[in-house]
Design an enzyme around this catalytic site. Structure first.
Site, PDB file in Angstrom:
ATOM      1  N   ARG A  36       5.605  -2.407   8.066  1.00 16.11           N
ATOM      2  CA  ARG A  36       4.721  -3.542   7.806  1.00 16.11           C
ATOM      3  C   ARG A  36       3.574  -3.228   6.845  1.00 16.11           C
ATOM      4  NH1 ARG A  36       3.311  -5.085  13.837  1.00 16.11           N
ATOM      5  NH2 ARG A  36       3.743  -2.853  14.051  1.00 16.11           N
TER       6      ARG A  36
ATOM      7  N   ASP B  10      16.325   0.017  15.079  1.00 15.54           N
ATOM      8  CA  ASP B  10      15.397   0.244  16.181  1.00 15.54           C
ATOM      9  C   ASP B  10      16.099   1.057  17.259  1.00 15.54           C
ATOM     10  OD1 ASP B  10      13.929  -0.766  18.895  1.00 15.54           O
ATOM     11  OD2 ASP B  10      12.596  -0.903  17.165  1.00 15.54           O
TER      12      ASP B  10
ATOM     13  N   ARG C  57       8.746   5.550   9.720  1.00 17.96           N
ATOM     14  CA  ARG C  57       8.359   4.147   9.483  1.00 17.96           C
ATOM     15  C   ARG C  57       7.999   3.882   8.019  1.00 17.96           C
ATOM     16  NH1 ARG C  57       4.424   3.314  14.165  1.00 17.96           N
ATOM     17  NH2 ARG C  57       5.748   3.727  15.953  1.00 17.96           N
TER      18      ARG C  57
ATOM     19  N   ARG D 125      10.697  -9.835   6.301  1.00 17.78           N
ATOM     20  CA  ARG D 125      10.815  -9.975   7.755  1.00 17.78           C
ATOM     21  C   ARG D 125      10.319 -11.320   8.271  1.00 17.78           C
ATOM     22  NH1 ARG D 125      11.705  -9.727  11.357  1.00 17.78           N
ATOM     23  NH2 ARG D 125      10.183  -8.898  12.817  1.00 17.78           N
TER      24      ARG D 125
END
Length: 366
Positions: free
Chosen positions: A40, A85, A36, A49
């Protein structure tokens, strides 16, 4: 767009430390990347995003490329991993998945009965269904300009099956596990279908330009040793074997493959012999113990507790040094034992990456 199948003319790779470590060759420093790392915790990620639905972002090669490159602009990471994903595979089988804010991925109609398997596509043309991922990989490989290798990935069959039945995240996986106990044949049918699609999907990623592949068995920890042996391991093995034989058939590069089965310590010995060059580890196992169980023929990847990144920077450096002393600097790829969390500080991620490089160089010199 024919170059997707025979990607010639990619820029020359300048930093192959990650690939060398994956193949068990000697490296000057220990390579490092983060699960990851496109995520975020980066303000620029949140900004890119913000305007779009999550899966719409996954289907935009341009946005996937941008999100994949963002962490590399900030940190001297040794590998990029394509932004995508694992749930694009159930989508390719015809299931609808939406990203619900605050709840996460949600299947509008999860599999409830064995009959529901008939609703799934039994033959998947991965280029038709997942070509957008292949395009993202090709575009990103060019855009990386050879800076570091690009990793492709997929979820493993059991993990995908558990999402398809639970309809989203779950703390117990009781619905999915009940299938394993009540409907073993149907479970194997579903797992076989998933394994076949994942195999083709991973081969397609290499054709598109992926230079390594990681298989995520994120829900391994919900199974005990026996169920893992029956319902996870055989498909993990088949995928490694299937990908390798198809890459040979299609005269594509044989790229290193990583298996990451979270919380599956009980299976480390088996995973070390499952056909993967690299075994990824979560943070709940001691480095020395993992080495003892996996032997000398695989590279290990991991396994700093992601929450260690909440510590002050000096402390992160100490923890990294200890981790490197535990694993040794060779046949080793530094990583976290799971993905980065959204509230982590980018500076602390940078401190982690730099500590791996500095301490491993120091250890190698002395």
């Amino acid at each position: 767009c024919s170059f997707i199948h025979s990607p010639k003319g990619f820029p020359k790779l300048k930093n192959d430390t990650f690939l060398r470590a994956a193949r068990g060759e000697e490296t000057e420093h220990t390579p490092v990347w983060c699960m990851r790392q496109a995520g975020r915790y980066l303000p620029e990620f949140r900004e890119t995003r913000a305007a779009q639905d999550f899966f719409a972002t996954c289907r935009s090669p341009k946005l996937c490329c941008e999100l994949t490159l963002q962490p590399l602009r900030r940190f001297p990471l040794d590998a990029a991993i394509i932004f995508s994903d694992i749930l694009v595979v159930p989508q390719a089988l015809g299931m609808e998945v939406v990203m619900v804010p605050g709840k996460g991925p949600t299947f509008t109609e999860p599999l409830k009965e064995v009959e529901d398997l008939l609703k799934l596509r039994q033959k998947v043309d991965v280029t038709a269904e997942l070509g957008y991922v292949f395009q993202a990989i090709t575009l990103t490989r060019h855009s990386l300009e050879g800076r570091v290798p690009l990793i492709g990935f997929s979820g493993a069959p059991w993990t995908l099956m558990s999402y398809m039945i639970e309809g989203g995240g779950s703390t117990t996986m009781a619905k999915a596990k009940s299938w394993l106990y009540r409907h073993p044949e149907a479970s194997h049918r579903l797992l076989r279908l998933l394994a076949d699609v994942v195999t083709d999907y991973l081969v397609g990623q290499v054709a598109a330009g992926a230079q390594a592949l990681q298989l995520f068995e994120s829900h391994a920890g919900h199974l005990g040793p026996e169920q893992f042996q029956d319902f996870a391991l055989p498909y993990i093995r088949d995928i490694a074997q299937g990908v390798k034989s198809k890459l040979k058939e299609e005269a594509l590069p044989l790229v290193p493959m990583i298996i990451f089965a979270k919380d599956a310590h009980y299976a480390l010995r088996d995973l070390a012999h499952a056909g993967y060059e690299v075994v990824g580890l979560d943070w709940t196992i001691r480095p020395q113990e993992a080495r003892a169980q996996t032997g000398k023929d695989v590279t290990l990847q991991g396994n700093l507790d992601p929450c260690a990144l909440y510590a002050p920077k000096e402390k992160i450096g100490e923890l990294v040094k200890k981790m490197l002393e535990g694993f040794g600097t060779q046949r080793y790829i530094a990583n976290l034992g799971h993905g980065l969390y959204p509230d982590m500080s980018p500076e602390h991620v940078g401190a982690f990456v730099e500590a791996v490089h500095a301490h491993s160089r120091h250890i190698n010199k002395h």
